[in-house]
Design a protein around this motif. Structure first.
Motif, mmCIF file in Angstrom:
data_model
loop_
_atom_site.group_PDB
_atom_site.id
_atom_site.type_symbol
_atom_site.label_atom_id
_atom_site.label_comp_id
_atom_site.label_asym_id
_atom_site.label_seq_id
_atom_site.Cartn_x
_atom_site.Cartn_y
_atom_site.Cartn_z
ATOM 1 N N ARG A 76 0.719 -1.466 0.251
ATOM 2 C CA ARG A 76 0.419 -0.156 -0.214
ATOM 3 C C ARG A 76 0.828 1.506 -0.067
ATOM 4 O O ARG A 76 0.773 2.365 -1.170
ATOM 5 C CB ARG A 76 -0.767 -0.179 1.449
ATOM 6 C CG ARG A 76 -1.940 1.524 0.777
ATOM 7 C CD ARG A 76 -2.606 1.089 1.850
ATOM 8 N NE ARG A 76 -3.563 -0.388 1.948
ATOM 9 C CZ ARG A 76 -3.633 -1.300 3.175
ATOM 10 N NH1 ARG A 76 -2.787 -1.450 3.685
ATOM 11 N NH2 ARG A 76 -4.133 -2.557 2.891
ATOM 12 N N GLU A 77 2.072 1.220 1.211
ATOM 13 C CA GLU A 77 2.846 2.435 0.573
ATOM 14 C C GLU A 77 3.515 3.143 -0.715
ATOM 15 O O GLU A 77 4.336 3.962 -0.888
ATOM 16 C CB GLU A 77 3.793 2.313 1.291
ATOM 17 C CG GLU A 77 3.749 2.166 3.745
ATOM 18 C CD GLU A 77 4.322 1.814 4.306
ATOM 19 O OE1 GLU A 77 5.943 1.317 3.924
ATOM 20 O OE2 GLU A 77 4.789 1.501 5.539
ATOM 21 N N LEU A 78 3.642 1.252 -1.535
ATOM 22 C CA LEU A 78 4.610 1.365 -2.483
ATOM 23 C C LEU A 78 3.569 1.455 -4.054
ATOM 24 O O LEU A 78 3.871 1.458 -5.142
ATOM 25 C CB LEU A 78 5.461 -0.015 -2.589
ATOM 26 C CG LEU A 78 6.542 -0.106 -1.689
ATOM 27 C CD1 LEU A 78 7.301 -0.960 -0.967
ATOM 28 C CD2 LEU A 78 7.508 1.624 -1.508
ATOM 29 N N ARG A 79 2.572 1.667 -3.986
ATOM 30 C CA ARG A 79 1.632 1.329 -4.894
ATOM 31 C C ARG A 79 1.820 2.684 -5.157
ATOM 32 O O ARG A 79 0.786 1.827 -6.786
ATOM 33 C CB ARG A 79 -0.048 1.402 -4.352
ATOM 34 C CG ARG A 79 0.052 2.951 -3.742
ATOM 35 C CD ARG A 79 -1.694 2.722 -3.397
ATOM 36 N NE ARG A 79 -2.588 4.299 -2.590
ATOM 37 C CZ ARG A 79 -2.405 4.488 -1.291
ATOM 38 N NH1 ARG A 79 -1.434 4.030 -0.418
ATOM 39 N NH2 ARG A 79 -2.628 5.676 -0.625
ATOM 40 N N ALA A 80 2.169 3.553 -5.534
ATOM 41 C CA ALA A 80 2.018 4.703 -6.741
ATOM 42 C C ALA A 80 3.449 3.327 -7.425
ATOM 43 O O ALA A 80 3.233 4.310 -8.880
ATOM 44 C CB ALA A 80 2.626 5.978 -6.649
ATOM 45 N N VAL A 81 4.843 3.808 -7.619
ATOM 46 C CA VAL A 81 5.572 3.421 -7.371
ATOM 47 C C VAL A 81 5.250 1.557 -8.654
ATOM 48 O O VAL A 81 6.242 1.261 -9.596
ATOM 49 C CB VAL A 81 6.985 3.652 -7.207
ATOM 50 C CG1 VAL A 81 7.085 4.547 -7.064
ATOM 51 C CG2 VAL A 81 6.969 2.617 -5.806
ATOM 52 N N LEU A 82 4.462 0.755 -8.071
ATOM 53 C CA LEU A 82 4.191 -0.579 -7.979
ATOM 54 C C LEU A 82 3.284 -0.276 -8.991
ATOM 55 O O LEU A 82 2.777 -1.312 -10.589
ATOM 56 C CB LEU A 82 3.729 -1.120 -7.337
ATOM 57 C CG LEU A 82 4.814 -1.689 -6.423
ATOM 58 C CD1 LEU A 82 4.176 -2.681 -5.185
ATOM 59 C CD2 LEU A 82 5.446 -2.803 -6.811
ATOM 60 N N ASP A 83 2.553 0.519 -9.646
ATOM 61 C CA ASP A 83 1.248 0.898 -10.656
ATOM 62 C C ASP A 83 1.938 0.070 -12.400
ATOM 63 O O ASP A 83 2.805 0.646 -12.596
ATOM 64 C CB ASP A 83 1.282 2.209 -10.804
ATOM 65 C CG ASP A 83 -0.172 2.391 -12.082
ATOM 66 O OD1 ASP A 83 -1.513 1.715 -11.404
ATOM 67 O OD2 ASP A 83 -0.287 3.047 -12.383
ATOM 68 N N GLY A 84 0.734 -0.750 -12.261
ATOM 69 C CA GLY A 84 1.631 -1.481 -13.738
ATOM 70 C C GLY A 84 2.144 -2.253 -13.637
ATOM 71 O O GLY A 84 2.907 -2.877 -15.237
ATOM 72 N N LYS A 85 2.984 -2.813 -12.367
ATOM 73 C CA LYS A 85 3.788 -3.900 -12.718
ATOM 74 C C LYS A 85 3.485 -5.168 -12.329
ATOM 75 O O LYS A 85 2.127 -5.027 -11.699
ATOM 76 C CB LYS A 85 5.343 -3.223 -11.874
ATOM 77 C CG LYS A 85 6.257 -2.075 -11.963
ATOM 78 C CD LYS A 85 7.195 -1.487 -11.120
ATOM 79 C CE LYS A 85 8.324 -0.180 -11.809
ATOM 80 N NZ LYS A 85 8.948 -0.178 -11.652
ATOM 81 N N ALA A 115 -4.537 -3.808 -1.769
ATOM 82 C CA ALA A 115 -3.577 -2.942 -1.665
ATOM 83 C C ALA A 115 -3.002 -1.942 -2.238
ATOM 84 O O ALA A 115 -3.170 -0.646 -2.429
ATOM 85 C CB ALA A 115 -2.589 -3.658 -0.825
ATOM 86 N N ALA A 116 -2.909 -2.562 -3.865
ATOM 87 C CA ALA A 116 -2.545 -1.772 -4.824
ATOM 88 C C ALA A 116 -2.823 -1.796 -6.219
ATOM 89 O O ALA A 116 -2.465 -2.914 -6.825
ATOM 90 C CB ALA A 116 -0.511 -2.066 -5.279
ATOM 91 N N PRO A 117 -3.931 -1.404 -6.378
ATOM 92 C CA PRO A 117 -5.138 -1.886 -7.627
ATOM 93 C C PRO A 117 -4.123 -1.553 -8.735
ATOM 94 O O PRO A 117 -4.981 -2.748 -9.305
ATOM 95 C CB PRO A 117 -6.416 -0.686 -7.774
ATOM 96 C CG PRO A 117 -6.403 -0.356 -5.947
ATOM 97 C CD PRO A 117 -4.793 -0.858 -5.623
ATOM 98 N N GLY A 118 -3.505 -1.136 -9.439
ATOM 99 C CA GLY A 118 -2.646 -0.752 -10.925
ATOM 100 C C GLY A 118 -1.772 -1.692 -10.957
ATOM 101 O O GLY A 118 -1.286 -2.004 -12.137
ATOM 102 N N THR A 119 -1.495 -2.937 -10.204
ATOM 103 C CA THR A 119 -0.516 -3.766 -10.317
ATOM 104 C C THR A 119 -0.948 -4.995 -10.776
ATOM 105 O O THR A 119 -2.687 -5.553 -10.658
ATOM 106 C CB THR A 119 -0.305 -4.396 -8.702
ATOM 107 O OG1 THR A 119 -0.728 -4.627 -7.951
ATOM 108 C CG2 THR A 119 0.842 -2.978 -7.876
ATOM 109 N N HIS A 120 -0.232 -6.521 -11.269
ATOM 110 C CA HIS A 120 -0.553 -7.078 -11.692
ATOM 111 C C HIS A 120 -0.084 -8.527 -10.521
ATOM 112 O O HIS A 120 1.379 -8.873 -11.008
ATOM 113 C CB HIS A 120 -0.366 -7.510 -13.275
ATOM 114 C CG HIS A 120 -0.768 -6.522 -14.084
ATOM 115 N ND1 HIS A 120 -1.930 -6.465 -14.209
ATOM 116 C CD2 HIS A 120 -0.164 -5.671 -14.942
ATOM 117 C CE1 HIS A 120 -2.032 -5.244 -15.037
ATOM 118 N NE2 HIS A 120 -0.521 -4.506 -15.819
#
Length: 227
Positions: A76-85, A115-120
């Motif tokens: 959750r803390e890293l969700r912005a940099v994990l987006d799309g990964k 926690a990071a909806p943009g990740t795969h």
């Protein structure tokens, strides 16, 4: 491939060792940078230490080698940099008495996805003790270990399948991420049998030729045979 590793424990060590040997660039991230430095030194070659954020930013694929209960807050803390990964979850939500801790809710893998909806998110590598992953390669009775993999994105699954092969194993399509909970429940059952009972859990599965009774061409007919 660029791989970021979140965590500096045994699973991070075991899996990253294979990926470094396969020629991938690995960045090991930890809250304690000194632990990350020690692990990167052990891995050698292309491995380098970093913070958790640094590893998440670096990786095309990111391994969440974190205990259940910690992973979601870190992601959750890293969700912005994990987006799309691509985010690999290898955790097992197993508690005292070998009970599954997610029985009434989302699987551990689905919790990371929330926690990071943009990740795969892809579930893999959760069914074996880290010492199995340290084997080079994990082969038993001349048969490479099969690794079930669950996820929803075809491109993400293809990358994780390659990383499974780099460990010396065979990827096994386990379905979408909604089936990750089945892998986690299987781990809880197997750990209870192995550790709690000293039983050979592998013995509960008959050979494939006997798994579904007489050969059936219709998958629905096969499914009905188990009901």
């Amino acid at each position: 491939m660029r791989i970021g590793v979140l965590g500096t424990g045994n699973m991070a060590n075991a899996l990253a060792t294979h990926w470094v040997r396969a020629g991938h660039d690995v960045l090991v991230g930890g809250r304690d940078v000194r632990k990350a430095e020690r692990l990167a030194t052990r891995l050698g070659s292309s491995a380098k230490p970093a913070s958790l954020r640094g590893a998440a930013e670096f990786g095309q694929v990111v391994l969440a080698a974190l205990p259940f209960g910690v992973g979601s807050s870190v992601v959750r803390e890293l969700r912005a940099v994990l987006d799309g990964k691509v985010l690999i979850d290898c955790s097992n939500p197993v508690g005292t008495g070998f009970l599954l801790l997610t029985q009434s809710g989302l699987s551990a893998a689905q919790q990371l996805a929330a926690a990071a909806p943009g990740t795969h998110v892809v579930k893999a590598f959760n069914l074996c003790h880290e010492d199995v992953w340290r084997m080079t390669p994990p082969v038993f009775d001349e048969r490479p270990l099969a690794v079930p993999v669950c996820g929803d994105d075809a491109a993400a699954l293809a990358l994780v399948h390659q990383l499974v092969r780099d460990v010396g194993c065979e990827p096994l399509a386990g379905g979408g991420l909604e089936r990750a909970g089945l892998l986690e429940a299987t781990a809880a059952l197997f750990i209870g049998l192995w550790v709690g009972e000293g039983a050979d859990a592998q013995a509960i599965a008959p050979p494939l030729a006997y798994a579904a009774g007489p050969r059936r061409e219709d998958p629905e007919e096969t499914a009905r045979a188990f009901r």
